[in-house]
Every structure is written in structure tokens, then in C-alpha cells.
Design an enzyme around this catalytic site. Structure first.
Site, mmCIF file in Angstrom:
data_model
loop_
_atom_site.group_PDB
_atom_site.id
_atom_site.type_symbol
_atom_site.label_atom_id
_atom_site.label_comp_id
_atom_site.label_asym_id
_atom_site.label_seq_id
_atom_site.Cartn_x
_atom_site.Cartn_y
_atom_site.Cartn_z
ATOM 1 N N GLU A 57 0.817 -1.214 0.000
ATOM 2 C CA GLU A 57 0.000 0.000 0.000
ATOM 3 C C GLU A 57 0.852 1.266 0.000
ATOM 4 O O GLU A 57 0.512 2.247 -0.674
ATOM 5 C CB GLU A 57 -0.951 -0.011 1.196
ATOM 6 C CG GLU A 57 -2.143 -0.930 1.045
ATOM 7 C CD GLU A 57 -1.790 -2.401 1.183
ATOM 8 O OE1 GLU A 57 -2.550 -3.258 0.687
ATOM 9 O OE2 GLU A 57 -0.729 -2.686 1.799
ATOM 10 N N HIS A 126 -11.207 -6.071 7.822
ATOM 11 C CA HIS A 126 -11.919 -5.779 6.572
ATOM 12 C C HIS A 126 -13.179 -4.964 6.837
ATOM 13 O O HIS A 126 -14.098 -4.958 6.013
ATOM 14 C CB HIS A 126 -12.325 -7.070 5.854
ATOM 15 C CG HIS A 126 -11.179 -7.951 5.476
ATOM 16 N ND1 HIS A 126 -10.575 -8.798 6.375
ATOM 17 C CD2 HIS A 126 -10.526 -8.107 4.307
ATOM 18 C CE1 HIS A 126 -9.602 -9.452 5.776
ATOM 19 N NE2 HIS A 126 -9.545 -9.047 4.515
#
Length: 334
Positions: A57, A126
């Protein structure tokens, strides 16, 4: 269109209109994204415009800052908002500050898309809602649409914007709305007067809220999935609530909020994220500062618990109509 289709349409429109737009992230190319938001775009525009990135990321966002500084308009996908933490330095220290520290010589016209929130049984890594982190960082716009029309118009506006935009997408709304209680899309979009999503180019301002329900008793400020929860609570309690969908979390459309609270004299703030230091605290402060002499009751906050995201109890963790309804009754009885 569903929200997924609307987001895909926005990227399709901008890839066609502007050769400087590129889309990339983990699995967004051949696979079309874990939620299929980018499905078919690589086949249409090629691997140089829509491409996959390694699982890094910080590298994904960092490369985007460099691309943006040199003339491209990258649309970066972070697969889940929970994954963004390794990239925070690139977002907060590089993208957000580039225009200021270069005295306007460079800017970072990039969009960082990320699915957020719970309700899909995704567990602790998540399901998070980290919007407050970005609203605390000067130089970043933070938006969260609640419906397909706004999602497409705001994504196009974000891509055309000359500064970085964190674009948060509530996963529970990807395939349609819900009734405020369940994770299944059961309410037709037309009920909320959201209209159909045009195929072509249009924009929704990145600094405007929308009154989605007129009322005179209390102002409810919400965004994302909580807009629908607030509507369900108002219907069940019978409280004549005026519900504001922020859409743009920061910059904030404060005049719309102030006008509403001055009319109703009461305010409830609702968000899915953890309560302490959540964005609701900032909303409460601003309402207090600007509407103190109009308030008839203390402002109420309804938010997630102050604990790590509880996988087994997620439907109790974030506000539902019952908890929001209790807050509505409390401010009305004060």
C-alpha cells in the site's frame, strides 16, 4: 445502477475523457477488483491505463504521488480501508503537503479509493471506518457517498480535482440500499428519490451536504450507511427528523448543518466508526459553537463501541435504528 456500477462508470468516463487518468491497485486489472468495481476497464483501455500493483500500500500510494506530481491523475484503489495504514505516511506527509511545501509548484491530483465499514462479516481487518484520520490531516479531501448517483458524480469530481481525495465507499451499499436493519439490499433506490444514474459525465460538488429528509423536530447528521439507519429510526419512532447526508466529510458543508439545527433546535450525530475521537466529536463541537443559543437539548452522539472491531457482534457494534431511535427520543424529551 448499483454503486459498484456507478463507480465503474465514473472511471470509464474519465479514462475516456482524459489520457492522463490511470487506474491501479491490487487485483484491479485482469480480475476487476475484489468487488468488481473495475471489471472490464483493463480490457477496454489496456494494461498501461488500468493495471495491477504488488501488495504494498505504501508503494501504491507513493507511486501515485509521483505520478500526480508529474501530470498524471492516478485513481488508486486500496483494497480495504483497513489496509491503508502502511500508506498513511505517503498520504499524510507527502500527498497532503505537496502543494503547500512546494509553494504551489507541484500538486497531487490523485484519488485514493477504499471500501470501508462493516456489515459483510469481514472481521477486524476488513470492516473499519478510518475517516477521522484523514479529516485531521490538512490538504486532503475526505468524501463518503451513500448512493450511486452521488458516488459517480463525486468520483468524477474527485478525479478532476487538483488535490488528493480520500474516497471512502461503504461496502454495505455496493449492491443496493438496505432497510437499516439487515445486510441485504431490500429498499428500492427510487424510494429515496435518488434518481437514475446518467451514463455520461456529470459532477457532484465535493463540499456540499444534502438534506435527504425534511423535518422540524431534530436534525440528524449522518453519512454513508448511517443515512439509511437514521431514516429507519425516524420512521419507527415517528420523530419528525431532518436528516442530512454529509457526503463530503471534509471540507464540511457547515451552512447546511447550521441552518437545519437553528430550525429544529435539536441534533443527533450518527457514524459507524468508534465513538471516541471519531468525526462525530468535531461535528458536535461545530454545532455547539455555531448553534448554542438555538439548542433546546444536549447534542447526542450514536457511534461504534470503543473496542476493537468485534467480528461476532458487528451488528451490535455499529448503530442500528434502535440505538438511533433512543437518541431521538432522548433529545425530544429533554
Amino acid at each position: 445502477m448499483t454503486m459498484i456500477q456507478a463507480l465503474r462508470s465514473a472511471m470509464d468516463v474519465m479514462l475516456a475523457r482524459d489520457s492522463n487518468v490511470v487506474v491501479y491497485g491490487e487485483d484491479v486489472g485482469y480480475f476487476g477488483g475484489v468487488f468488481r468495481c473495475t471489471e472490464g476497464l483493463q480490457a477496454k483501455y489496456g494494461k498501461n491505463r488500468v493495471f495491477d500493483a504488488p501488495i504494498t500500500e505504501s508503494g501504491i500510494v507513493g507511486a501515485g504521488v509521483g505520478m500526480a506530481a508529474y501530470g498524471l491523475r492516478p485513481v488508486v484503489e486500496v483494497q480495504f480501508a483497513d489496509y491503508v495504514y502502511p500508506a498513511l505516511d505517503q498520504i499524510m506527509s507527502e500527498a497532503a503537503r505537496l502543494r503547500y511545501r512546494s509553494a504551489g509548484d507541484f500538486s497531487a491530483p490523485m484519488v485514493i479509493r477504499m471500501p470501508c465499514g462493516g456489515g459483510i462479516y469481514g472481521g477486524q481487518t476488513h470492516s473499519q471506518s478510518p475517516e477521522a484520520l484523514f479529516t485531521h490531516t490538512c490538504g486532503i479531501r475526505t468524501v463518503m457517498p451513500s448512493n450511486p448517483y452521488d458516488a459517480k458524480g463525486m468520483l468524477i469530481a474527485s478525479i478532476e480535482n487538483n488535490d488528493p481525495v480520500v474516497f471512502l465507499e461503504p461496502k454495505r451499499l455496493y449492491n443496493g440500499p438496505f432497510d437499516g436493519h439487515h445486510d441485504k439490499p431490500v429498499v428500492p433506490w427510487s424510494k429515496h428519490e435518488l434518481g437514475e444514474v446518467p451514463d455520461g459525465h456529470y459532477t457532484v460538488p465535493l463540499d456540499s451536504a444534502k438534506v435527504v429528509r425534511e423535518g422540524k423536530d431534530v436534525t440528524v447528521i449522518a453519512y454513508g450507511t448511517m443515512v439509511f439507519v437514521a431514516e429507519a429510526a425516524a420512521q419507527e419512532t415517528g420523530v419528525d427528523a431532518e436528516i442530512i447526508d454529509l457526503r463530503s466529510i471534509w471540507p464540511l458543508d457547515l451552512p447546511t448543518i447550521v441552518k437545519s439545527v437553528q430550525k429544529t433546535g435539536r441534533c443527533v450525530v450518527v457514524h459507524e466508526a468508534t465513538k471516541t475521537s471519531g468525526f462525530g466529536a468535531e461535528l458536535l463541537s461545530l454545532v455547539q459553537e455555531n448553534c448554542f443559543y438555538h439548542l433546546e437539548a444536549p447534542i447526542e452522539r450514536v457511534a461504534g463501541w470503543d473496542i476493537p472491531y468485534p467480528h461476532a457482534q458487528e451488528w451490535s457494534y455499529f448503530p442500528g435504528p434502535a440505538r438511533v431511535g433512543e437518541a431521538l427520543k432522548k433529545v425530544m424529551e429533554a
